[in-house]
Design an enzyme around this catalytic site. Structure first.
Site, PDB file in Angstrom:
ATOM      1  N   HIS A  89      -9.959 -54.060  -6.690  1.00 32.59           N
ATOM      2  CA  HIS A  89     -10.223 -53.113  -5.601  1.00 32.59           C
ATOM      3  C   HIS A  89      -8.984 -52.970  -4.718  1.00 32.59           C
ATOM      4  O   HIS A  89      -8.621 -51.870  -4.315  1.00 32.59           O
ATOM      5  CB  HIS A  89     -11.379 -53.609  -4.730  1.00 32.59           C
ATOM      6  CG  HIS A  89     -12.742 -53.222  -5.239  1.00 32.59           C
ATOM      7  ND1 HIS A  89     -13.046 -51.943  -5.622  1.00 32.59           N
ATOM      8  CD2 HIS A  89     -13.869 -53.942  -5.404  1.00 32.59           C
ATOM      9  CE1 HIS A  89     -14.319 -51.902  -6.012  1.00 32.59           C
ATOM     10  NE2 HIS A  89     -14.836 -53.110  -5.892  1.00 32.59           N
ATOM     11  N   HIS A 103     -12.103 -59.026  -9.722  1.00 35.07           N
ATOM     12  CA  HIS A 103     -12.742 -57.744  -9.417  1.00 35.07           C
ATOM     13  C   HIS A 103     -12.338 -57.293  -8.006  1.00 35.07           C
ATOM     14  O   HIS A 103     -11.984 -56.138  -7.794  1.00 35.07           O
ATOM     15  CB  HIS A 103     -14.265 -57.901  -9.525  1.00 35.07           C
ATOM     16  CG  HIS A 103     -15.053 -56.716  -9.027  1.00 35.07           C
ATOM     17  ND1 HIS A 103     -15.531 -55.739  -9.870  1.00 35.07           N
ATOM     18  CD2 HIS A 103     -15.437 -56.359  -7.781  1.00 35.07           C
ATOM     19  CE1 HIS A 103     -16.174 -54.826  -9.155  1.00 35.07           C
ATOM     20  NE2 HIS A 103     -16.141 -55.178  -7.869  1.00 35.07           N
ATOM     21  N   GLU A 104     -12.371 -58.212  -7.059  1.00 32.90           N
ATOM     22  CA  GLU A 104     -12.000 -57.853  -5.683  1.00 32.90           C
ATOM     23  C   GLU A 104     -10.509 -57.509  -5.604  1.00 32.90           C
ATOM     24  O   GLU A 104     -10.119 -56.585  -4.897  1.00 32.90           O
ATOM     25  CB  GLU A 104     -12.336 -58.999  -4.710  1.00 32.90           C
ATOM     26  CG  GLU A 104     -13.824 -59.368  -4.665  1.00 32.90           C
ATOM     27  CD  GLU A 104     -14.722 -58.171  -4.376  1.00 32.90           C
ATOM     28  OE1 GLU A 104     -14.252 -57.210  -3.748  1.00 32.90           O
ATOM     29  OE2 GLU A 104     -15.891 -58.179  -4.801  1.00 32.90           O
ATOM     30  N   GLU A 136     -16.332 -48.961  -8.860  1.00 30.31           N
ATOM     31  CA  GLU A 136     -16.845 -50.271  -9.281  1.00 30.31           C
ATOM     32  C   GLU A 136     -16.561 -50.514 -10.765  1.00 30.31           C
ATOM     33  O   GLU A 136     -16.121 -51.587 -11.152  1.00 30.31           O
ATOM     34  CB  GLU A 136     -18.353 -50.375  -9.036  1.00 30.31           C
ATOM     35  CG  GLU A 136     -18.734 -50.492  -7.573  1.00 30.31           C
ATOM     36  CD  GLU A 136     -18.009 -51.643  -6.876  1.00 30.31           C
ATOM     37  OE1 GLU A 136     -17.951 -52.742  -7.444  1.00 30.31           O
ATOM     38  OE2 GLU A 136     -17.491 -51.404  -5.769  1.00 30.31           O
TER      39      GLU A 136
END
Lengths: 288, 201
Positions: free
Chosen positions: A139, A135-136, A206
């Site tokens: 980003h 997930h990071e 997100e």
């Protein structure tokens, strides 16, 4: 295994960005004459914010960059996930805190850092941690720090004008009174509207990062269970510990709760909504 | 960064797009001649093994795909004697490990396996193909990254450091023969779990 693109999400994200952009163009047109002399200062400020964002974020969190010897497993996992996401390996940092959380920072893909707390390393199992790290990395891949910094910059300027506009009337003495009032009124409107738009944009980023993570790891359910675990644990943590960290909320995988925040003003979608979307991906994957 | 990349990152979908990019298995055949060059020019011999690293998907269809790959390699084993096994490493990534003294057969089998993943729509799950070499106790590997569509060398030295001299030698001699990854930030090492082991061990 074909992931269906989420057109709804992309459309809403594009619309939000378009509205922000339009708002800012009008804003610049309105304030340009009153505050023209401050433009170079504003440019320098933006430049600095953009270039030091990664160091500032790590510093303000008390994060320490860690070597491969110290955290071999973490490094190896981030390395291979980066490979899968076609990214150069970011720096790896750890915060000594029992609050389970993680964030990514860095203005570009090559300057990126992924930071986790010791709490999250203890709380999650390997698959779940992989989901959070992916997930990071999503980003980083989506350049969210850059997008959000640019998106929120003029909003900060508008806020500063609302606050200090009267003291800095601009260069033109003759036109001061009316011009300054109009500029401050416009700034107030821009600040409020852009605040809401930026919050919405942040929530869409997100969702996009959750999708990216699910696609990178091939396990939407692992991220879902990580989110459940973290959000469950977050509720039990006393608020006092967290005050100083509240500024960093926008970059956290799960924001720290601070009493009553309305849906409109939150940077992150609710955990239930995120988990529901990950479940959708899971279904998509099994029925493809 | 091209224009489309910018659009993708502004829309927040680069991570998704990149993780599903299709791999090109034809590049793998470049390894057949590289094996000869490695031995003739550098004295590096094949370790008799090569492996394909992939990340699994938590779905029934993917499990069936892995079974299909195994069936294909089983057929190859009867024909060429290339043995295979599927295993998981300590980081949770899966490997198809092939063993054969003839490098040509290794390349062919790796290609068969990779091709099957791609045919079944799982090209994006392939991470790397790893080919092992050895010279007087020194190990060296050529890693093909399916994400980047390029090769890069990996030469484990002492501890967790790469043997830079070997890296440079491999790069300069094989440049042109293999399509090399020009950005060294993507030369990801693949450390073995135990000392003296291969990346897949």
């Amino acid at each position: 295994m074909d992931w269906k693109p989420d057109w709804g999400l992309r459309g809403r994200m594009a619309l939000t960005m378009f509205l922000l952009f339009a708002l800012y163009i009008v804003f610049i047109a309105v304030i340009a004459r009153t505050y023209a002399v401050f433009l170079p200062l504003v440019a320098v400020f933006m430049f600095a914010q953009f270039f030091f964002s990664d160091k500032l974020a790590l510093y303000s969190m008390g994060a320490k960059e860690v070597s491969e010897e110290e955290y071999p497993q973490l490094h190896a996992t981030i390395g291979r996930l980066s490979q899968q996401a076609d990214l150069p390996k970011p720096k790896v940092a750890v915060v000594d805190s029992r609050v389970p959380n993680a964030f990514a920072t860095g203005r570009s893909q090559k300057k990126a850092a992924v930071c986790v707390t010791t709490g999250i390393l203890r709380t999650l199992d390997d698959d779940e941690l992989e989901g959070v790290l992916a997930h990071e990395l999503a980003h980083v891949k989506n350049r969210d720090v850059m997008v959000m910094t640019i998106a929120s910059f003029l909003s900060t300027v508008a806020f500063m004008i609302v606050r200090w506009g009267f003291w800095f009337g601009g260069g033109n003495r003759d036109r001061q009174g009316g011009g300054v009032l109009a500029a401050i009124a416009a700034s107030l409107v821009v600040w409020i509207v852009s605040y809401l738009l930026i919050r919405a944009l942040s929530r869409y980023r997100e969702y996009a990062a959750d999708r990216g993570a699910a696609v990178i790891t091939g396990r939407p359910s692992a991220l879902a269970s990580a989110l459940m675990k973290i959000s469950g644990r977050m509720d039990q943590v006393p608020q006092d510990d967290l005050r100083e960290q509240s500024e960093m909320n926008a970059f956290f995988i799960i924001p720290i709760k601070s009493g009553i925040i309305s849906r409109l003003f939150s940077t992150h979608p609710s955990t239930e909504n995120r988990i529901e979307r990950l479940r959708q991906l899971e279904r998509e994957m099994e029925t493809a | 960064m091209g224009f489309m990349d910018s659009i993708r990152s502004v829309l927040g979908i680069s991570a998704e797009a990149d993780a599903t990019r299709d791999a090109d298995p034809e590049d793998l055949f470049g390894m057949s001649t590289a094996y000869l060059t490695m031995e003739a020019d550098l004295g590096f011999e094949s370790v008799g093994a090569a492996a394909l690293c992939f990340s699994s998907v938590d779905s029934t269809d993917f499990e069936q795909t892995v079974e299909e790959v195994e069936a294909i390699l089983q057929a190859g084993e009867e024909e060429t004697g290339t043995t295979f096994r599927v295993q998981e490493d300590s980081h949770g990534w899966e490997w198809v490990v092939l063993e054969d003294d003839d490098p040509e057969d290794l390349v062919t089998s790796i290609h068969f396996a990779a091709d099957e993943f791609i045919e079944r729509g799982y090209g994006s799950r392939l991470l790397a193909a790893v080919f092992g070499f050895e010279r007087d106790g020194d190990r060296a590997y050529w890693i093909y990254s399916f994400r980047r569509g390029a090769y890069y060398p990996f030469a484990p030295g002492r501890g967790r450091e790469q043997n830079d001299r070997v890296l440079m030698k491999l790069e300069s001699v094989l440049d042109g023969e293999l399509s090399l990854e020009s950005d060294k930030e993507y030369w990801y090492p693949m450390w073995p779990d135990r000392k003296g082991g291969h990346p897949w061990q």
